[in-house]
Design a protein around this motif. Structure first.
Motif, mmCIF file in Angstrom:
data_model
loop_
_atom_site.group_PDB
_atom_site.id
_atom_site.type_symbol
_atom_site.label_atom_id
_atom_site.label_comp_id
_atom_site.label_asym_id
_atom_site.label_seq_id
_atom_site.Cartn_x
_atom_site.Cartn_y
_atom_site.Cartn_z
ATOM 1 N N LEU A 65 3.754 12.119 3.362
ATOM 2 C CA LEU A 65 4.365 10.853 3.764
ATOM 3 C C LEU A 65 5.391 10.467 2.707
ATOM 4 O O LEU A 65 5.023 10.155 1.582
ATOM 5 C CB LEU A 65 3.312 9.747 3.893
ATOM 6 C CG LEU A 65 3.863 8.406 4.370
ATOM 7 C CD1 LEU A 65 4.259 8.470 5.831
ATOM 8 C CD2 LEU A 65 2.852 7.289 4.154
ATOM 9 N N PRO A 66 6.675 10.504 3.061
ATOM 10 C CA PRO A 66 7.708 10.148 2.092
ATOM 11 C C PRO A 66 7.505 8.716 1.602
ATOM 12 O O PRO A 66 7.153 7.832 2.382
ATOM 13 C CB PRO A 66 9.004 10.268 2.898
ATOM 14 C CG PRO A 66 8.662 11.119 4.069
ATOM 15 C CD PRO A 66 7.223 10.869 4.369
ATOM 16 N N GLY A 67 7.709 8.492 0.307
ATOM 17 C CA GLY A 67 7.547 7.158 -0.258
ATOM 18 C C GLY A 67 8.728 6.272 0.065
ATOM 19 O O GLY A 67 9.714 6.718 0.652
ATOM 20 N N LEU B 272 1.854 5.913 -7.402
ATOM 21 C CA LEU B 272 0.751 6.511 -8.146
ATOM 22 C C LEU B 272 0.518 7.954 -7.721
ATOM 23 O O LEU B 272 -0.360 8.637 -8.260
ATOM 24 C CB LEU B 272 -0.535 5.700 -7.930
ATOM 25 C CG LEU B 272 -0.446 4.245 -8.392
ATOM 26 C CD1 LEU B 272 -1.785 3.541 -8.163
ATOM 27 C CD2 LEU B 272 -0.055 4.157 -9.862
ATOM 28 N N GLY B 273 1.299 8.407 -6.749
ATOM 29 C CA GLY B 273 1.153 9.793 -6.327
ATOM 30 C C GLY B 273 -0.143 10.069 -5.588
ATOM 31 O O GLY B 273 -0.615 11.199 -5.558
ATOM 32 N N ILE B 274 -0.738 9.023 -5.004
ATOM 33 C CA ILE B 274 -1.976 9.234 -4.248
ATOM 34 C C ILE B 274 -1.676 10.040 -2.982
ATOM 35 O O ILE B 274 -2.437 10.915 -2.586
ATOM 36 C CB ILE B 274 -2.615 7.882 -3.865
ATOM 37 C CG1 ILE B 274 -2.953 7.095 -5.130
ATOM 38 C CG2 ILE B 274 -3.864 8.079 -3.008
ATOM 39 C CD1 ILE B 274 -3.330 5.665 -4.888
ATOM 40 N N VAL B 275 -0.520 9.691 -2.372
ATOM 41 C CA VAL B 275 -0.141 10.414 -1.162
ATOM 42 C C VAL B 275 0.953 11.410 -1.505
ATOM 43 O O VAL B 275 1.942 11.081 -2.163
ATOM 44 C CB VAL B 275 0.350 9.429 -0.076
ATOM 45 C CG1 VAL B 275 0.816 10.197 1.143
ATOM 46 C CG2 VAL B 275 -0.756 8.468 0.287
ATOM 47 N N LEU C 180 0.840 -1.202 0.000
ATOM 48 C CA LEU C 180 0.000 0.000 0.000
ATOM 49 C C LEU C 180 0.878 1.256 0.000
ATOM 50 O O LEU C 180 0.622 2.223 -0.731
ATOM 51 C CB LEU C 180 -0.892 -0.012 1.247
ATOM 52 C CG LEU C 180 -2.077 0.940 1.243
ATOM 53 C CD1 LEU C 180 -3.123 0.458 0.259
ATOM 54 C CD2 LEU C 180 -2.671 1.043 2.644
ATOM 55 N N TRP C 181 1.922 1.196 0.793
ATOM 56 C CA TRP C 181 2.864 2.320 0.898
ATOM 57 C C TRP C 181 3.544 2.557 -0.455
ATOM 58 O O TRP C 181 3.578 3.678 -0.969
ATOM 59 C CB TRP C 181 3.879 1.984 1.997
ATOM 60 C CG TRP C 181 4.829 3.085 2.342
ATOM 61 C CD1 TRP C 181 4.570 4.423 2.364
ATOM 62 C CD2 TRP C 181 6.196 2.936 2.729
ATOM 63 N NE1 TRP C 181 5.667 5.117 2.752
ATOM 64 C CE2 TRP C 181 6.693 4.224 2.988
ATOM 65 C CE3 TRP C 181 7.047 1.837 2.892
ATOM 66 C CZ2 TRP C 181 8.012 4.453 3.385
ATOM 67 C CZ3 TRP C 181 8.345 2.068 3.302
ATOM 68 C CH2 TRP C 181 8.825 3.352 3.540
ATOM 69 N N VAL C 182 4.054 1.450 -1.057
ATOM 70 C CA VAL C 182 4.752 1.545 -2.338
ATOM 71 C C VAL C 182 3.814 2.087 -3.416
ATOM 72 O O VAL C 182 4.140 3.052 -4.117
ATOM 73 C CB VAL C 182 5.296 0.159 -2.760
ATOM 74 C CG1 VAL C 182 5.858 0.215 -4.175
ATOM 75 C CG2 VAL C 182 6.342 -0.332 -1.774
ATOM 76 N N VAL C 183 2.631 1.458 -3.518
ATOM 77 C CA VAL C 183 1.715 1.808 -4.598
ATOM 78 C C VAL C 183 1.221 3.256 -4.457
ATOM 79 O O VAL C 183 1.219 4.023 -5.421
ATOM 80 C CB VAL C 183 0.509 0.832 -4.614
ATOM 81 C CG1 VAL C 183 -0.577 1.332 -5.566
ATOM 82 C CG2 VAL C 183 0.978 -0.550 -5.034
ATOM 83 N N SER C 184 0.862 3.614 -3.218
ATOM 84 C CA SER C 184 0.332 4.966 -3.038
ATOM 85 C C SER C 184 1.393 6.015 -3.358
ATOM 86 O O SER C 184 1.082 7.092 -3.872
ATOM 87 C CB SER C 184 -0.187 5.148 -1.613
ATOM 88 O OG SER C 184 0.872 5.005 -0.696
ATOM 89 N N ALA C 185 2.653 5.678 -3.095
ATOM 90 C CA ALA C 185 3.716 6.619 -3.432
ATOM 91 C C ALA C 185 3.938 6.663 -4.939
ATOM 92 O O ALA C 185 4.086 7.739 -5.543
ATOM 93 C CB ALA C 185 5.004 6.222 -2.719
#
Lengths: 275, 241, 266
Positions: free
Chosen positions: A67-69, A59-62, A52-57
């Motif tokens: 929150l640093p990727g 795809l630029g969701i977060v 979730l952390w990797v993907v959200s970073a």
């Protein structure tokens, strides 16, 4: 009836009592293990979180500002590991924290074993010390943290002495209960305590040390955060003042790793010493 | 006894008062704080600010943590998935998250309250979970044989059986929350006992620092005693099953 | 009426390491209504497993088990259970423990209260209804467990070492109470014990079970339970008939244990 090692109280909170006779597992060390067949699910759970952390970073969701990727965090880790930040590397911070932890556990542990043996085996000592003991172990050690600001004793040792105080109470109570739980000692005076008694108290001591370590990470990080330049807590606070949130994440991961490592080391050392 | 030593050291001038204030000076400082206040904020206002934060953070942590822990205790799959996650994050001091929490929620009450929520949450999850998994099988079997349904067993056996663990968890959690809150207030708040100490320190008012520490200790003990009384009152059977 | 029929029952436990244990093998018997059956044997003989299967807590891996010609598929209130200790609900007082079964069935009110009081008086705890269970001695707690089980009026009462945790004197009194209740209620009872004397005294039928695989080694029809209702228990237990049986069973169990030791030594 002997209070179990985990009865009653807590120094800065963290010990849990269970009725005598049932599994005496301190809450802070977690519960019993899940069956091996279910391990996979657990791995999947942690994996999903990381994914979730990797993907959200990716795809630029977060917002990376929020929150640093993973990539940024890894780069921050590399910088900390090699060049350091504010001229201090991660390893120096880690070593400083570990040293404080080791000193606190060591000093408090030795004093705690001695006090626990004395209180547990001598009725006179017990009757004198018990009331004060009962009161002080209720005071949250973290609440004593501001003592760091009051100048008594050499400054670098103040945090260590707080860690030692936490350790002292937890270990002393565990050892006392261990000794008291074996019934009245022959002669019931402190001078009958020999090496064999100490050896028998080792498993209880190391279980208490593991609990103390878990509580102490809290105290340590808080102490370093408010008044030191080195150590993981100090690193977190410096990173914040420079808006380097990747470093905060690195520190959190480092804490996950190092606390698990210390717990593992204490368990192994205890097993080994107890034979 | 400690108090007498402390008193004597001041009376005899053993301790250097600029470094370690004596009891008379401390009480005077405390009186000033309680009546006029320090930097225009009184003791009562600081205490109220701290207590408000802990009650909200701790309260939400208990209300959310207990059902999650119960669910984990009752369901093997949930337990298998979430146990490692909880194990992973539990050892991290809640204070380590405070920079991120300030970043996410801004300066103000929210970061501290969220931090206390997490501190209480993890402890309560583990406590409630242990309360459920610790139920003696013979109790569940007895209830089945007496004609209880699964729902009835959940309500009439598993839940009351988990109460002692939950109460103990609450006692542990409130202690951890209190200490963590004070530490957090030291670095990032305008009100609260921790903030008061921090300000006092920057003005070299050591007697106020010592007074604050004593108040923190006393409140910590009182919170613990309240939880103990609640245990005696609501779960007198604890440890006697 | 109540007729427990066990037919070629088998139970195999799978172990985590891939092996398996045959806890019960080919166990068959019929138990007529109103009998009291005691199960005796060294540890690992499957006596508790058998009891748990009858209670419905465990499903057998082979064979069938019927109560009044209806197969047992799970726990039910036609089979009451009394455990060794710790199965009372310590958050409820004595009366609420006893009324637990009726309350779960939606029976609350003065009628239930009267029945509970009646049961408490039957087990000698008439004045203890409002007491907390943890305030009672071990023997009194087992009396509560008996009353709680009777409150649902089960056809079959299963007891898993109900007196195992009690001191010798209390134990003797409780043995007499069990016989008294058996006589008064005419219930069918299956009782697991590890005491030879208890098994002989309480069982008008007795199975000595053997381990590896768990099975019924020898059956007895005994007169002592009925005699115990009228005669002095001490004298009965010292009678030649009783001591002879006791020695016979003791040496039987002794042989089994020898075999197990030999087996493990090999």
């Amino acid at each position: 009836m002997a209070e179990s090692a985990v009865d009653g109280g807590n120094v800065s909170g963290g010990l849990v009592d269970r009725p005598a006779g049932s599994r005496a597992v301190p809450l802070i060390l977690g519960g019993e293990a899940v069956s091996s067949g279910n391990r996979l699910l657990g791995v999947a759970g942690v994996g999903a979180m990381l994914a979730l952390w990797v993907v959200s970073a990716q795809l630029g969701i977060v917002d990376p500002e929020v929150l640093p990727g993973p990539r940024a965090t890894a780069e921050d880790f590399w910088q900390l590991a090699t060049d350091g930040f504010q001229r201090v590397t991660l390893w120096e911070h880690l070593a400083m924290s570990l040293m404080r932890m080791a000193l606190g556990l060591g000093l408090g542990g030795v004093a705690g074993v001695v006090a626990g043996l004395a209180i547990g085996s001598s009725r006179t000592i017990r009757s004198i010390v018990q009331p004060a003991f009962g009161f002080f172990r209720l005071v949250p050690v973290l609440g004593l943290l501001p003592l760091i600001f009051v100048r008594f004793g050499p400054g670098s040792m103040r945090l260590v002495s707080l860690l030692a105080v936490t350790t002292f109470f937890i270990v002393a109570i565990a050892v006392r209960d261990h000794v008291a739980g074996r019934g009245p000692m022959p002669g019931s005076s402190a001078d009958r305590v020999d090496l064999r008694t100490v050896r028998q108290a080792l498993p209880a001591t190391f279980l208490a040390l593991r609990v103390a370590a878990a509580v102490n990470w809290n105290v340590l990080v808080a102490g370093e955060l408010i008044s030191f330049q080195k150590g993981l807590g100090a690193m977190i606070w410096t990173a914040r003042t420079f808006f380097q949130y990747g470093f905060v994440l690195v520190a959190i991961f480092a804490l996950v790793g190092v606390s698990a490592l210390v717990d593992f080391a204490l368990r192994r050392l205890g097993d080994w010493l107890a034979g | 006894m400690l108090f007498i030593i402390w008193l004597l050291s001041e009376a005899l001038g053993i301790a250097d008062p600029t470094f370690f204030p004596g009891p008379i000076e401390t009480i005077q400082g405390g009186w000033e704080l309680a009546t006029d206040g320090f930097q225009r904020v009184t003791l009562a206002e600081h205490v109220f600010a701290s207590l408000r934060r802990i009650l909200i953070g701790f309260g939400i942590g208990v209300v959310v943590g207990v059902p999650v822990g119960l669910a984990m205790g009752l369901n093997n799959t949930l337990r298998a998935i979430f146990d490692p996650l909880i194990e992973l994050f539990r050892p991290v001091p809640p204070l380590a998250f405070i920079p991120l929490l300030i970043l996410w929620f801004g300066i103000g009450e929210t970061p501290a309250v969220v931090m206390l929520f997490f501190a209480a949450f993890f402890i309560m999850v583990i406590a409630a979970r242990a309360g459920v998994t610790g139920v003696r099988l013979s109790k569940v079997h007895a209830a089945y044989s007496l004609g209880a349904s699964k729902q009835q067993i959940l309500r009439n056996v598993i839940l009351p059986n988990a109460l002692p663990e939950i109460f103990v968890g609450m006692r542990v959690a409130i202690g951890v929350c209190w200490g963590t809150l004070v530490a957090a207030e030291l670095v990032g708040a305008q009100t609260g006992l921790g903030a008061m100490i921090w300000t006092a320190r920057t003005f070299f008012r050591n007697e106020l620092v010592v007074f604050g520490i004593i108040i923190i200790g006393v409140i910590g003990v009182i919170l613990d005693l309240i939880m103990r009384k609640a245990e005696e009152r609501f779960i007198p059977w604890r440890g006697r099953g | 009426m109540s007729n427990l029929s066990v037919d070629h029952l088998g139970m195999i436990y799978e172990l985590p390491n891939g092996g398996s244990v045959e806890a019960l093998k080919d166990v068959s018997f019929d138990l007529e209504s109103g009998r009291i059956l005691t199960l005796l044997g060294p540890s690992g003989c499957g006596k508790t497993t058998l009891l748990n299967i009858i209670a419905g807590f465990l499903a057998p891996t082979s064979g069938s088990i019927n109560l009044n010609d209806a197969p047992i598929t799970g726990p039910g209130q036609d089979r009451g259970m009394v455990f060794q200790q710790g199965a009372l609900f310590e958050w409820l007082n004595v009366a609420d423990n006893v009324s637990f079964g009726p309350r779960m069935n939606g029976n609350e009110g003065p009628e239930t209260d009267a029945m509970v009081q009646d049961l408490l008086e039957t087990v000698g705890l008439g004045d203890f209804g409002q007491k907390a269970v943890y305030e009672l001695s071990g023997g009194m707690q087992q009396r509560v467990a008996l009353a709680r089980c009777l409150a649902n009026d089960p056809e079959l009462i299963l007891m898993d070492e109900p007196l195992g945790a009690l001191d010798a004197l209390t134990r003797e009194k409780m043995q007499s109470l069990i016989l008294e209740l058996w006589d008064r209620t005419q219930k069918t009872i299956v009782l697991v014990t590890h005491s030879v004397e208890e098994a002989l005294f309480l069982g008008d039928r007795l199975f000595v079970m053997a381990p590896r695989p768990g099975r019924i080694e020898r059956e007895y029809e005994l007169p002592f339970a009925k005699l115990g209702l009228t005669e002095d228990p001490r004298e009965l237990k010292n009678s030649p008939e009783f001591t002879e049986k006791r020695e016979e069973i003791l040496s039987l169990i002794w042989e089994m244990e020898e075999q197990i030791m030999g087996h493990e030594g090999a």
